[in-house]
Design a protein around this motif. Structure first.
Motif, PDB file in Angstrom:
ATOM      1  N   PHE A 178       0.803  -1.223   0.000  1.00 52.10           N
ATOM      2  CA  PHE A 178       0.000   0.000   0.000  1.00 52.10           C
ATOM      3  C   PHE A 178       0.839   1.278   0.000  1.00 52.10           C
ATOM      4  N   ASP A 179       2.155   1.117   0.008  1.00 54.32           N
ATOM      5  CA  ASP A 179       3.045   2.252  -0.214  1.00 54.32           C
ATOM      6  C   ASP A 179       3.368   2.426  -1.693  1.00 54.32           C
ATOM      7  N   ARG A 180       2.901   1.519  -2.532  1.00 54.99           N
ATOM      8  CA  ARG A 180       3.172   1.612  -3.955  1.00 54.99           C
ATOM      9  C   ARG A 180       2.426   2.789  -4.585  1.00 54.99           C
ATOM     10  N   LYS A 181       2.937   3.237  -5.708  1.00 56.33           N
ATOM     11  CA  LYS A 181       2.225   4.243  -6.489  1.00 56.33           C
ATOM     12  C   LYS A 181       0.945   3.605  -7.026  1.00 56.33           C
ATOM     13  N   PRO A 182      -0.229   4.177  -6.751  1.00 53.00           N
ATOM     14  CA  PRO A 182      -1.478   3.545  -7.200  1.00 53.00           C
ATOM     15  C   PRO A 182      -1.585   3.486  -8.725  1.00 53.00           C
ATOM     16  N   TYR A 183      -2.100   2.386  -9.198  1.00 46.84           N
ATOM     17  CA  TYR A 183      -2.354   2.149 -10.620  1.00 46.84           C
ATOM     18  C   TYR A 183      -1.084   2.227 -11.477  1.00 46.84           C
ATOM     19  N   ASP A 184       0.035   1.892 -10.892  1.00 46.58           N
ATOM     20  CA  ASP A 184       1.289   1.860 -11.641  1.00 46.58           C
ATOM     21  C   ASP A 184       1.240   0.684 -12.625  1.00 46.58           C
ATOM     22  N   PRO A 185       1.362   0.931 -13.922  1.00 41.02           N
ATOM     23  CA  PRO A 185       1.288  -0.172 -14.897  1.00 41.02           C
ATOM     24  C   PRO A 185       2.300  -1.292 -14.639  1.00 41.02           C
ATOM     25  N   SER A 186       3.441  -0.923 -14.042  1.00 42.01           N
ATOM     26  CA  SER A 186       4.446  -1.947 -13.762  1.00 42.01           C
ATOM     27  C   SER A 186       4.030  -2.856 -12.614  1.00 42.01           C
ATOM     28  N   VAL A 187       3.040  -2.424 -11.840  1.00 38.55           N
ATOM     29  CA  VAL A 187       2.473  -3.235 -10.760  1.00 38.55           C
ATOM     30  C   VAL A 187       1.227  -3.965 -11.234  1.00 38.55           C
ATOM     31  N   ILE A 188       0.342  -3.270 -11.932  1.00 33.04           N
ATOM     32  CA  ILE A 188      -0.924  -3.859 -12.370  1.00 33.04           C
ATOM     33  C   ILE A 188      -0.689  -4.985 -13.367  1.00 33.04           C
ATOM     34  N   ARG A 189       0.234  -4.794 -14.292  1.00 37.26           N
ATOM     35  CA  ARG A 189       0.671  -5.846 -15.223  1.00 37.26           C
ATOM     36  C   ARG A 189      -0.512  -6.571 -15.864  1.00 37.26           C
ATOM     37  N   ARG A 190      -1.334  -5.814 -16.539  1.00 41.56           N
ATOM     38  CA  ARG A 190      -2.558  -6.335 -17.144  1.00 41.56           C
ATOM     39  C   ARG A 190      -2.280  -7.545 -18.022  1.00 41.56           C
ATOM     40  N   GLY A 191      -3.071  -8.588 -17.808  1.00 39.53           N
ATOM     41  CA  GLY A 191      -2.986  -9.784 -18.631  1.00 39.53           C
ATOM     42  C   GLY A 191      -1.893 -10.754 -18.246  1.00 39.53           C
ATOM     43  N   GLU A 192      -0.999 -10.354 -17.359  1.00 33.40           N
ATOM     44  CA  GLU A 192       0.093 -11.240 -16.960  1.00 33.40           C
ATOM     45  C   GLU A 192      -0.375 -12.222 -15.885  1.00 33.40           C
ATOM     46  N   ARG A 193       0.168 -13.424 -15.990  1.00 34.98           N
ATOM     47  CA  ARG A 193      -0.137 -14.448 -14.988  1.00 34.98           C
ATOM     48  C   ARG A 193       1.139 -14.858 -14.283  1.00 34.98           C
ATOM     49  N   VAL A 194       1.098 -14.832 -12.972  1.00 38.07           N
ATOM     50  CA  VAL A 194       2.207 -15.280 -12.144  1.00 38.07           C
ATOM     51  C   VAL A 194       1.729 -16.502 -11.369  1.00 38.07           C
ATOM     52  N   PRO A 195       2.481 -17.596 -11.389  1.00 34.54           N
ATOM     53  CA  PRO A 195       2.039 -18.792 -10.658  1.00 34.54           C
ATOM     54  C   PRO A 195       1.770 -18.494  -9.188  1.00 34.54           C
ATOM     55  N   LEU A 196       0.800 -19.187  -8.630  1.00 32.91           N
ATOM     56  CA  LEU A 196       0.489 -19.008  -7.214  1.00 32.91           C
ATOM     57  C   LEU A 196       1.571 -19.614  -6.340  1.00 32.91           C
ATOM     58  N   THR A 197       2.218 -20.649  -6.814  1.00 32.95           N
ATOM     59  CA  THR A 197       3.194 -21.365  -6.002  1.00 32.95           C
ATOM     60  C   THR A 197       4.562 -21.348  -6.676  1.00 32.95           C
ATOM     61  N   ASP A 198       5.587 -21.462  -5.846  1.00 35.79           N
ATOM     62  CA  ASP A 198       6.957 -21.554  -6.327  1.00 35.79           C
ATOM     63  C   ASP A 198       7.701 -22.480  -5.378  1.00 35.79           C
ATOM     64  N   ALA A 199       7.963 -23.688  -5.832  1.00 36.85           N
ATOM     65  CA  ALA A 199       8.548 -24.711  -4.969  1.00 36.85           C
ATOM     66  C   ALA A 199       9.908 -24.299  -4.447  1.00 36.85           C
ATOM     67  N   ALA A 200      10.702 -23.624  -5.271  1.00 37.26           N
ATOM     68  CA  ALA A 200      12.038 -23.217  -4.849  1.00 37.26           C
ATOM     69  C   ALA A 200      11.968 -22.182  -3.728  1.00 37.26           C
ATOM     70  N   VAL A 201      11.053 -21.213  -3.881  1.00 37.01           N
ATOM     71  CA  VAL A 201      10.878 -20.206  -2.830  1.00 37.01           C
ATOM     72  C   VAL A 201      10.282 -20.836  -1.582  1.00 37.01           C
ATOM     73  N   ALA A 202       9.314 -21.712  -1.784  1.00 44.68           N
ATOM     74  CA  ALA A 202       8.654 -22.365  -0.633  1.00 44.68           C
ATOM     75  C   ALA A 202       9.676 -23.122   0.220  1.00 44.68           C
ATOM     76  N   ALA A 203      10.660 -23.706  -0.420  1.00 43.54           N
ATOM     77  CA  ALA A 203      11.654 -24.493   0.308  1.00 43.54           C
ATOM     78  C   ALA A 203      12.506 -23.639   1.235  1.00 43.54           C
ATOM     79  N   THR A 204      12.515 -22.327   0.995  1.00 45.53           N
ATOM     80  CA  THR A 204      13.321 -21.425   1.828  1.00 45.53           C
ATOM     81  C   THR A 204      12.511 -20.804   2.956  1.00 45.53           C
ATOM     82  N   ARG A 205      11.214 -21.056   2.977  1.00 45.35           N
ATOM     83  CA  ARG A 205      10.348 -20.398   3.964  1.00 45.35           C
ATOM     84  C   ARG A 205       9.989 -21.326   5.102  1.00 45.35           C
TER      85      ARG A 205
END
Length: 205
Positions: A178-205
């Motif tokens: 919520f400190d981000r610039k609102p409606y920043d296109p680099s944040v909204i990234r219309r149409g882009e899909r990012v996986p919900l899970t990441d096994a490599a990251v999960a292994a570090t948490r």
């Protein structure tokens, strides 16, 4: 100036609106803290489950975190039911509206429609409910993402024996989003899909 002089907006001066704008900018800087307080209020909302709505929200976010989800997914999972108190008939839209300026479009869409997707789990038990309501969204590029959001994090997060992370753990993430610039296109990234899970990251948490 402590307050403006006008009683109708059309009578305001340039100086008054500059004064108000400065106050509004300062006010927005505390949005994250207000949202975290509102989450705590979920403990006073809908009863009957084995855990509170706050517990459900924190558990959803904890599962997302442990699945290696990125910050947009984690904060969306944490806030997805924040409308339960004030918007019980459209809580999903309420939460999505709060998130929309600050997270990926993909996450906003999933939060906005998760109520329809959740009916898969209970709609067949209740008269007048459509178990397959999510099918109206079939064909949307985020359809599978919302289905996974509900299966992995939402419908599964009512377990009193699950080891949740505390809400304080997620507070810095909420503030970052919520400190981000609102409606920043680099944040909204219309149409882009990012996986919900990441096994490599999960292994570090």
């Amino acid at each position: 100036m402590k307050t403006v002089n006008f009683t109708q907006m059309k009578d305001g001066t340039k100086e008054e609106y500059e004064f108000l704008t400065a106050h509004e900018i300062d006010h927005t800087k505390h949005t994250a803290d207000r949202l975290l307080s509102a989450l705590v209020e979920l403990d006073k909302s809908l009863s009957g489950y084995k855990i509170t709505r706050l517990g459900h929200s924190v558990q959803s976010a904890t599962r997302a975190w442990r699945d290696g989800a990125d910050i947009d997914w984690v904060v969306s999972a944490l806030l997805h039911d924040i409308g339960d108190i004030y918007a019980p008939y459209n809580h999903d839209e309420y939460a999505a509206t709060i998130l929309k300026p600050f997270v990926r479009e993909q996450c906003t869409w999933c939060v906005q429609t998760h109520g329809d997707f959740q009916m898969l789990y209970y709609g067949h038990h209740l008269e007048g409910f459509d178990q397959n309501k999510r099918e109206r969204h079939r064909g949307n590029p985020y359809f599978d993402d919302c289905a996974e959001f509900c299966e992995r994090w939402d419908q599964a997060s009512f377990d009193p024996d699950y080891e949740d992370l505390p809400i304080e753990f997620f507070a810095p993430m909420v503030r970052e989003v919520f400190d981000r610039k609102p409606y920043d296109p680099s944040v909204i990234r219309r149409g882009e899909r990012v996986p919900l899970t990441d096994a490599a990251v999960a292994a570090t948490r």
